[in-house]
Design a protein around this motif. Structure first.
Motif, short mmCIF file in Angstrom:
data_model
loop_
_atom_site.label_atom_id
_atom_site.label_comp_id
_atom_site.label_asym_id
_atom_site.label_seq_id
_atom_site.Cartn_x
_atom_site.Cartn_y
_atom_site.Cartn_z
N ILE A 146 0.26 -5.20 -11.11
CA ILE A 146 -0.98 -4.68 -11.11
C ILE A 146 -0.41 -3.38 -12.26
N ASP A 197 -0.83 2.47 -12.15
CA ASP A 197 -1.62 4.02 -12.35
C ASP A 197 -3.22 3.61 -10.93
N ASP A 198 -2.60 2.56 -11.52
CA ASP A 198 -3.82 1.49 -10.02
C ASP A 198 -3.50 1.39 -8.78
N ARG A 228 -3.64 4.96 -6.89
CA ARG A 228 -4.42 5.49 -6.62
C ARG A 228 -4.75 4.70 -5.83
N THR A 229 -4.07 3.57 -5.92
CA THR A 229 -4.70 1.85 -4.34
C THR A 229 -4.53 3.29 -3.00
N GLU A 267 -11.55 -7.52 -6.65
CA GLU A 267 -10.42 -7.07 -7.84
C GLU A 267 -9.07 -6.82 -7.64
N HIS A 268 -7.95 -6.79 -7.73
CA HIS A 268 -6.91 -6.16 -7.39
C HIS A 268 -7.20 -4.53 -7.40
N ASN A 269 -7.94 -4.09 -8.45
CA ASN A 269 -8.56 -2.43 -8.11
C ASN A 269 -9.15 -1.74 -6.93
N TYR A 295 -9.90 -0.89 -4.17
CA TYR A 295 -9.06 -0.08 -3.16
C TYR A 295 -8.15 1.52 -3.82
N THR A 296 -9.07 1.77 -5.43
CA THR A 296 -8.72 2.31 -6.26
C THR A 296 -9.50 3.88 -6.11
N SER A 331 -15.02 2.61 -4.56
CA SER A 331 -14.87 1.08 -5.16
C SER A 331 -14.27 0.52 -3.76
#
Length: 405
Positions: free
Chosen positions: A78, A81-82, A85-86, A338-340, A342-343, A347
């Motif tokens: 990951i 930045d992601d 932000r998460t 997707e992994h992002n 919760y960013t 989302s």
């Protein structure tokens, strides 16, 4: 006010802690509204209380018993930045704790120290599960950890030979060096809880046709090492196997009754000796599924309510996506985003809508019938309370302590 007695595995008590209680009540009230056929009632607008955050798929071990072998060393990770932000987004929506583990070795992420600093800048509780080969990276941020934070080393051995056969490290790794650095970590910060993790492998256990190296006879030796190197606790848990056909974690699958009793007797004997060696220090923790093995109630753990309620409170964020359960890490049926996912607020909203659909559509009674579920007891506690006529105001608060789920 009641205090949290079992800080590791009493998840129903954890949900009743003061900082979680309103969310628990809101969830129960919402589930009851669905039963009362009031579909216009929205799911409570908040994120998970606790997450497992898998920073990377990279791992420098090739553990034969690894339940995540299919998602290890895929090259995925990951981006920083992601991750930041998460953390920011979830913190603003009620996140209280993060565990760095699973799917890879967290200290191999190139931005590991930056991530830890960011997590602690938000006042979140932090747990780190590591194989111990990069403890220098944890030492660099050890002073940031507080009394509720912990570092747990996945060692699973008391001797170099067993360590090598349990983990098959890609380079020469000296167990004694790991233990010395672990003690240094505790000396840098006496507040953090230092754990020695031991996955019990018994005689005759095999995976993909290969016999795993048994370590059950080393349980008492592990306690003595933990005492010598200033570990606060030893965590014993049984070896789980991910079934090839369903990709689900299972315990004692296809073991006949005679062999099951032999395994239990052997573990009980060695565990009793371990307690005698400990004599109160270090603490010995028995996992939920180990306790079920010894109580001959593994089949009970595999009987779930239809709804897995805990996915509302805890999820797994991994390079390959967001999953609703640690036991289903990497399994398509449990993937919710997707992994992002919760960013950012928008989302997060979309991901929570998928969680709502998962609560409605994922049949845990069917899908988890081979899984010795850690959340078995709290899922049934929630199910029974929701179906009862008790008022949510009758729920007794527990003093804030440990927010890890």
């Amino acid at each position: 006010m009641e205090k949290l007695k079992n800080k590791e595995y009493d998840f129903s008590a954890k949900l009743r802690q003061t900082s979680m209680l309103d969310r628990l009540k809101d969830y129960i009230t919402w589930r009851r509204s669905l039963t009362a056929k009031q579909p216009d009632q929205p799911m409570p607008a908040c994120g998970p209380v606790s997450i497992n955050l898998d920073l990377t798929s990279a791992c420098n071990f090739v553990c034969p018993h690894c339940v995540d072998e299919e998602i290890i060393n895929t090259g995925e990770y990951i981006p920083l930045d992601d991750i930041l932000r998460t953390i920011d987004c979830l913190h603003s929506h009620g996140l209280l704790s993060i565990i760095l583990l699973g799917g890879g070795e967290p200290t191999l992420h190139k931005d590991f120290e930056t991530i830890v600093r960011h997590i602690k800048s938000k006042g979140l509780q932090l747990g780190i599960v590591t194989n111990g080969t990069k403890l220098d990276r944890i030492l660099c941020v050890a002073d940031l950890l507080s009394k509720h934070d912990w570092v747990r080393l996945s060692i699973d051995a008391a001797t170099q030979e067993t360590f090598n056969k349990a983990h098959c490290p890609r380079t020469n790794v000296d167990l004694a060096t790991i233990l010395h650095k672990a003690r240094e970590l505790k000396r840098v910060n006496r507040q953090l809880q230092l754990g020695y993790s031991f996955v019990i492998v018994w005689e005759g256990l095999s995976l993909n046709g290969c016999d795993l190296y048994p370590n059950v006879a080393e349980m008492s030796q592990v306690v003595m090492l933990a005492k010598e190197y200033d570990f606060d606790y030893v965590s014993f848990k049984p070896c789980l196997i991910r079934l090839q056909d369903t990709h689900k974690e299972s315990l004692l699958d296809s073991v006949d009754r005679k062999n099951e009793q032999r395994i239990i007797t052997d573990i009980q004997s060695n565990l009793q000796e371990a307690y005698q060696f400990a004599n109160g220090y270090p603490r010995i923790l028995e996992s939920v599924n180990l306790r079920a093995m010894l109580d001959d109630s593994v089949n009970d753990l595999k009987t779930q309510p239809q709804v897995c309620h805990m996915q509302f409170f805890n999820t797994v964020v991994a390079p390959s996506g967001i999953f609703h359960c640690p036991a289903f890490r990497g399994v398509a049926k449990a993937r919710i985003a997707e992994h992002n996912g919760y960013t950012a607020a928008d989302s997060l909203y979309e991901t929570q809508q998928r969680v709502e659909r998962s609560l409605a559509g994922f049949n845990a009674q069917e899908e988890c019938r081979v899984v010795g579920c850690f959340y078995h007891h709290v899922n049934w506690w929630l199910e029974n309370f929701i179906c009862s006529e008790k008022s949510v105001d009758e729920i007794e608060a527990v003093e804030d302590d440990n927010f890890f789920l």
